[in-house]
Write a protein that holds these residues in place. Structure first.
Motif, PDB file in Angstrom:
ATOM      1  N   ILE A  78       6.769  17.181 -15.902  1.00  0.00           N
ATOM      2  CA  ILE A  78       7.739  17.965 -16.502  1.00  0.00           C
ATOM      3  C   ILE A  78       7.989  18.842 -16.228  1.00  0.00           C
ATOM      4  O   ILE A  78       7.347  19.971 -16.084  1.00  0.00           O
ATOM      5  N   ILE A  79       8.976  19.249 -15.818  1.00  0.00           N
ATOM      6  CA  ILE A  79       9.399  20.650 -14.938  1.00  0.00           C
ATOM      7  C   ILE A  79      10.407  21.390 -16.248  1.00  0.00           C
ATOM      8  O   ILE A  79      11.627  20.525 -16.246  1.00  0.00           O
ATOM      9  N   LEU A  80      10.291  22.803 -16.433  1.00  0.00           N
ATOM     10  CA  LEU A  80      11.451  23.943 -17.197  1.00  0.00           C
ATOM     11  C   LEU A  80      11.651  24.784 -15.927  1.00  0.00           C
ATOM     12  O   LEU A  80      10.513  25.458 -15.367  1.00  0.00           O
ATOM     13  N   HIS A  81      12.386  24.197 -15.458  1.00  0.00           N
ATOM     14  CA  HIS A  81      12.998  25.494 -14.374  1.00  0.00           C
ATOM     15  C   HIS A  81      13.223  26.602 -14.790  1.00  0.00           C
ATOM     16  O   HIS A  81      12.665  27.308 -13.565  1.00  0.00           O
ATOM     17  N   LEU A  82      13.353  26.951 -16.066  1.00  0.00           N
ATOM     18  CA  LEU A  82      13.705  28.743 -16.103  1.00  0.00           C
ATOM     19  C   LEU A  82      13.584  28.780 -17.357  1.00  0.00           C
ATOM     20  O   LEU A  82      14.713  28.367 -18.297  1.00  0.00           O
ATOM     21  N   MET A  83      12.643  29.429 -18.208  1.00  0.00           N
ATOM     22  CA  MET A  83      12.087  29.539 -19.232  1.00  0.00           C
ATOM     23  C   MET A  83      13.034  30.282 -19.719  1.00  0.00           C
ATOM     24  O   MET A  83      13.670  30.317 -20.975  1.00  0.00           O
ATOM     25  N   ASN A  84      13.327  31.680 -19.399  1.00  0.00           N
ATOM     26  CA  ASN A  84      14.108  33.049 -19.538  1.00  0.00           C
ATOM     27  C   ASN A  84      15.104  32.635 -19.042  1.00  0.00           C
ATOM     28  O   ASN A  84      15.129  33.770 -17.893  1.00  0.00           O
ATOM     29  N   ARG A  85      16.539  31.445 -19.567  1.00  0.00           N
ATOM     30  CA  ARG A  85      17.123  31.472 -19.192  1.00  0.00           C
ATOM     31  C   ARG A  85      18.434  32.911 -19.490  1.00  0.00           C
ATOM     32  O   ARG A  85      18.909  32.852 -18.409  1.00  0.00           O
ATOM     33  N   THR A  86      18.879  33.508 -20.359  1.00  0.00           N
ATOM     34  CA  THR A  86      19.178  34.236 -21.047  1.00  0.00           C
ATOM     35  C   THR A  86      18.868  35.792 -20.012  1.00  0.00           C
ATOM     36  O   THR A  86      20.392  36.376 -19.250  1.00  0.00           O
ATOM     37  N   GLY A  87      17.696  35.733 -19.937  1.00  0.00           N
ATOM     38  CA  GLY A  87      17.116  37.352 -19.211  1.00  0.00           C
ATOM     39  C   GLY A  87      17.364  37.052 -18.252  1.00  0.00           C
ATOM     40  O   GLY A  87      17.915  38.123 -16.454  1.00  0.00           O
ATOM     41  N   PHE A  88      17.774  35.463 -17.723  1.00  0.00           N
ATOM     42  CA  PHE A  88      18.040  35.046 -15.717  1.00  0.00           C
ATOM     43  C   PHE A  88      19.532  35.789 -16.039  1.00  0.00           C
ATOM     44  O   PHE A  88      20.196  36.366 -14.680  1.00  0.00           O
ATOM     45  N   GLU A  89      20.730  35.259 -16.389  1.00  0.00           N
ATOM     46  CA  GLU A  89      21.531  35.387 -16.885  1.00  0.00           C
ATOM     47  C   GLU A  89      22.286  36.710 -16.159  1.00  0.00           C
ATOM     48  O   GLU A  89      23.344  37.225 -17.077  1.00  0.00           O
ATOM     49  N   HIS A  90      21.692  37.611 -17.423  1.00  0.00           N
ATOM     50  CA  HIS A  90      21.962  39.125 -17.684  1.00  0.00           C
ATOM     51  C   HIS A  90      20.973  39.861 -16.786  1.00  0.00           C
ATOM     52  O   HIS A  90      20.126  41.472 -16.806  1.00  0.00           O
ATOM     53  N   ARG A  91      19.893  39.182 -15.661  1.00  0.00           N
ATOM     54  CA  ARG A  91      18.756  40.820 -15.287  1.00  0.00           C
ATOM     55  C   ARG A  91      18.620  41.495 -16.163  1.00  0.00           C
ATOM     56  O   ARG A  91      18.582  42.479 -15.171  1.00  0.00           O
ATOM     57  N   THR A  92      17.708  40.778 -17.274  1.00  0.00           N
ATOM     58  CA  THR A  92      16.708  41.690 -17.929  1.00  0.00           C
ATOM     59  C   THR A  92      15.740  42.034 -17.474  1.00  0.00           C
ATOM     60  O   THR A  92      14.578  42.467 -18.230  1.00  0.00           O
ATOM     61  N   MET A  93      15.155  41.506 -16.013  1.00  0.00           N
ATOM     62  CA  MET A  93      13.518  41.250 -15.534  1.00  0.00           C
ATOM     63  C   MET A  93      12.522  41.254 -16.508  1.00  0.00           C
ATOM     64  O   MET A  93      13.308  39.261 -16.412  1.00  0.00           O
ATOM     65  N   SER A  94      11.776  41.480 -17.024  1.00  0.00           N
ATOM     66  CA  SER A  94      11.116  40.408 -17.313  1.00  0.00           C
ATOM     67  C   SER A  94      11.132  40.287 -18.859  1.00  0.00           C
ATOM     68  O   SER A  94      10.263  38.876 -19.522  1.00  0.00           O
ATOM     69  N   LEU A  95      12.703  40.332 -19.721  1.00  0.00           N
ATOM     70  CA  LEU A  95      12.929  40.567 -20.910  1.00  0.00           C
ATOM     71  C   LEU A  95      13.401  39.159 -21.615  1.00  0.00           C
ATOM     72  O   LEU A  95      14.976  39.686 -20.603  1.00  0.00           O
TER      73      LEU A  95
END
Length: 321
Positions: A78-95
Motif C-alpha cells: 500500500i503506497i501513499l505517494h503524498l500524505m500532505n497534498r494541500t501543503g505540497f500544492e501550497h509549498r507550506t514546508m512541514s505544515l
C-alpha cells in the motif's frame, strides 16, 4: 482470490491499482497505489510526503509504485505517494495548509479535529490498519540539512522493536536512531499498535536528485526482500548503520538569523558552540552549546530561524562507544 481494498481502490491478486483516497470529512484526495501480489503474504505500507517539502521521499514512493510488479510480490504493498497534498500544492514546508499543523506531531489524529487531525485519522484507519509493516520516507525539510540516517520504533512490544530494528539495519545509511516516542509521528504510532515501523531520512533543503531517489528505492527493495514480500536477494550496501543514542532536539528560543558553526555528520565535544541566533543588526540573541560529545544529525540550513522551530538535532558519537 484475495482482494486488497483501501478507500475505494481495489486490487485483486496479481493486480496493481492506483487512484485517490478521500480524507474523511474533507474534500482532500490522497494519491495511492495498491499492489496485490500473485501470492498471498504480508502487507507493507509505504508513505511519502508526511512533510510536503521532503521531495526525495515523495519521488521514491512515486517511482516504487510505478516500478514494482505484482508478479514479483508475495503479499501486498500500500503506497501513499503524498500524505500532505494541500501543503505540497501550497509549498507550506512541514505544515498542513488549512490549519498550520505538522502532521508528524498529530498522530493518531481524530475525525472530529482540524484537517491535519483528519488526515492522520484517515491514515490510521484506512492504511495502517491493513499493514503488517511500515516504511515512512522522509528527508530534510526545505530549510533543513541532514546526514542520511534511519529511525526505528523503540517504544513498542519487544518483538515489534526487534523486527523494526532488523528492518532499519537493511537501510544503506551510516546511522540509526531508536525512537522513544509512542505517538505524534506516523511510524511511532504504528509501532505502538504492533506494526514494526521505520522512518528513512535521505536528502534535504527542498531538493531531490535521481541518485538520492535510486538509493531510496534500493532501501525499500532491500527491506521488502528481507521481509519476504519482494523476490530477490538483498543487494550490497555501503553502510551498516550504527546506533546514535540519547538524541537531543533543540528548538530555537528566538526568531532571527541562524549561523551554524558545524556541518551535518561532524562530531564535536561537550561545550562546543554549534551555532548562534542573531537579530537583524547582528546582535547575538542565543547561542546553541553542545550538551555532550556528539555527532550532528541535522540542523537548520537556512538563514531564517523561527522561535519554537527546529534548530539542531544531535546524539552520542557512536565512534566513542
Amino acid at each position: 482470490m484475495k482482494t486488497m481494498k483501501i478507500g475505494n481502490i481495489c486490487a485483486e491478486a496479481g493486480e496493481k491499482s492506483s487512484g485517490y483516497v478521500k480524507v474523511k470529512g474533507t474534500d482532500i484526495e490522497l494519491p495511492v497505489t495498491v499492489i496485490c501480489g500473485e501470492k498471498e503474504g504480508k502487507t507493507v505500507f509505504i508513505s511519502g510526503g508526511v512533510h510536503n517539502a521532503e521531495y526525495v521521499g515523495i519521488q521514491t514512493a512515486i517511482e516504487i509504485a510505478d516500478e514494482i510488479l505484482p508478479s514479483k510480490l508475495t503479499g501486498n504493498l500500500i503506497i501513499l505517494h503524498l500524505m500532505n497534498r494541500t501543503g505540497f500544492e501550497h509549498r507550506t514546508m512541514s505544515l498542513v495548509y488549512e490549519d498550520g499543523k505538522n502532521l508528524n506531531r498529530e498522530f493518531p489524529g481524530s475525525d472530529q479535529g482540524t484537517v491535519a487531525d483528519k488526515i492522520c485519522h484517515t491514515v490510521v484507519t484506512e492504511f495502517q490498519k491493513n499493514a503488517d509493516y511500515y516504511i515512512d520516507l522522509h528527508c530534510g525539510d526545505g530549510y533543513e540539512e541532514l546526514i542520511p540516517y534511519v529511525y526505528c520504533v523503540g517504544a513498542a512490544a519487544p518483538e515489534v522493536v526487534h523486527k523494526a530494528r532488523q528492518m532499519a539495519e537493511l537501510v544503506n545509511v551510516p546511522y540509526l536512531v531508536q525512537s522513544p516516542c509512542v505517538s505524534g509521528g506516523s511510524y511511532n504510532y504504528a509501532g505502538s499498535c504492533g506494526i514494526p515501523s521505520i522512518l528513512i531520512e535521505r536528502g534535504c533543503m527542498g531538493r531531490w536528485s535521481k541518485e538520492e531517489v535510486e538509493l531510496g528505492k534500493q532501501d525499500v527493495r532491500n527491506v521488502l526482500r528481507y521481509l519476504g514480500v519482494l523476490e530477490g536477494n538483498v543487494s550490497q550496501r555501503t553502510y551498516n548503520p550504527v546506533d546514535v543514542g540519547n538524541v537531543i532536539y533543540k528548538n530555537a528560543e528566538h526568531s532571527g538569523c541562524w549561523y551554524p558553526t558545524k556541518k551535518v555528520g561532524y562530531t564535536f565535544k561537550n561545550g562546543e558552540v554549534l551555532g548562534e541566533v542573531k537579530d537583524y543588526f547582528g546582535n547575538v540573541l542565543e547561542t546553541c552549546v553542545a550538551e555532550m560529545n556528539g555527532i550532528l544529525l541535522y540542523q537548520v540550513g537556512s538563514l531564517c530561524i523561527i522561535k519554537g522551530g527546529p534548530m539542531v538535532a544531535y546524539g552520542e558519537n557512536p565512534n566513542e562507544k
